[in-house]
Structures are given as structure tokens and as C-alpha cells.
Design an enzyme around this catalytic site. Sequence first.
Site, PDB file in Angstrom:
ATOM      1  N   SER A  89       1.063  -1.463  -0.052  1.00 41.83           N
ATOM      2  CA  SER A  89       0.116   0.140  -0.169  1.00 41.83           C
ATOM      3  C   SER A  89       0.594   1.298   0.054  1.00 41.83           C
ATOM      4  O   SER A  89       0.592   2.515  -0.034  1.00 41.83           O
ATOM      5  CB  SER A  89      -1.152   0.048   1.562  1.00 41.83           C
ATOM      6  OG  SER A  89      -0.133   0.419   2.736  1.00 41.83           O
TER       7      SER A  89
ATOM      8  N   LYS B 167       1.551   4.331   7.138  1.00 43.01           N
ATOM      9  CA  LYS B 167       0.480   4.608   6.586  1.00 43.01           C
ATOM     10  C   LYS B 167       0.979   6.665   6.701  1.00 43.01           C
ATOM     11  O   LYS B 167       1.468   6.840   7.150  1.00 43.01           O
ATOM     12  CB  LYS B 167      -0.977   4.474   6.686  1.00 43.01           C
ATOM     13  CG  LYS B 167      -0.949   3.739   6.925  1.00 43.01           C
ATOM     14  CD  LYS B 167      -1.150   3.221   5.177  1.00 43.01           C
ATOM     15  CE  LYS B 167      -2.094   1.870   4.920  1.00 43.01           C
ATOM     16  NZ  LYS B 167      -1.287   1.507   5.234  1.00 43.01           N
TER      17      LYS B 167
END
Length: 228
Positions: free
Chosen positions: A149, A187
Site C-alpha cells: 500500500s 501510513k
Amino acid sequence: MLTRKQYELLNFIHERLEETGVSPSFDEMKEALNLKSKSGIHRLITGLEERGFIRRLPHRARALEVLRLPENMAPGTAPKGKVIRPNFAGGSGSVTPLPESDNISVPVIGRIAAGTPIEALRSESRSVDVPASMLSGGDHYALRVDGDSMIDAGIFDGDTVLIQRCDTAENGAIVVALIDDAEVTLKRLRRKGKSIALEAANPAYETRIFGPDRVRVQGRLVGLMRSY
């Protein structure tokens, strides 16, 4: 971030284009970098393309264009055995070879998801040697990355990320986030009013938004190590 091999390949492509006007072949790149297979060259080119240093020209074989060079690079000056530090917080930024220095042993404390969050960190009994110049003040640890991701930020599945332990981070920094005291993920942190957004760097993943009491920062990304 540029690894040493990416730096060397970019320099080689740039020199060949300057000399002949033609991109080197994959076999020539493989030989120049002393790699055993073309797949390693494919990964290096993909990494340089994702970071905006080169682009592949469509409908032309062996067609690469160098879009920009690191500020410190001049033809023939690719550093040997040095590590490149990126500007993770503010985009691609400039890249600067770090000076030679003693290594510091950093513990690898588990694996972290760059994808769907996984269970809290699992302890591992090993460490990695890191150039001291890669580490700023404070405590550091390392994590192995699971998932894709964050690939548009240059972080791939299987990479080892270096984390500075902290409980706060600037807006836009890539962080280790603990969600609901049970899940951890890597993230980009965005604060939106009273909410916290955890952004992926891959369009296949959605941004997740949480209340401020559900997310705790456990560290900030300061470096990355990759094996080819």
C-alpha cells in the site's frame, strides 16, 4: 529514496544517454551493475520511475528519458557503499549521499502492514546494522514491511523500514500507527479537524479515517533498507 544500486543505475543511464543518445540495453545495465538477472534491473527502473527520476518512452524499445538527477550527482560520481536518505515527510525531495560512518545495531521488533492492518507487532530476535548517519537523536527500531500500500512512496513488500520512536509526528509524515491498541500499520498521517486520516500511497487502497482517541503514533519513518 535512492538505494546505492538505483543511484548507480541512474548515473549509468545518464552517462550513456549523454555519450550516445541511446539508452543502454538491459543486458548492458545488468553487466554494469554486476547483477545476476534482468529482473533486478526491472525493479531498479521501476523504483527510479516511481520516484520521478526517469520515464519510459511509449512505443519505443530501449527508450528511457532521464527527467532529473539528484543535486549531488555528476557523471561518474556514483558513490560506493553509501546510503541515500529521502525526504519522506515532504514528497520526493532531494537526495544526498550520507558520509561513511560506523554502524549501529538496530533491533528488528516485528513486521508491519503496508496494506490492511495486521495484529500488533510480533517480537523478533534479530537486528540490522545501520550507518549511524542515517539515525537522528532518540531511540530507533526496525520493522519488516508486509504489503504494497506504500509503493508510490518507494516502500515495497519485504523492505526493512527504520523508525524513530515518538508519539507525535508532523502532518504528512509516514508513521507507525497503532489502531485501537490492537492493529499496527505504516501510513501517511493527515490531521483533518479532530479526525486522523491514515493515507496509503497506492490508489488501490482507500484512506481510513479515525477519531483521535483511536490512533496512537508509535514512530516516524526515517530510513529504509532493501536487498536485491
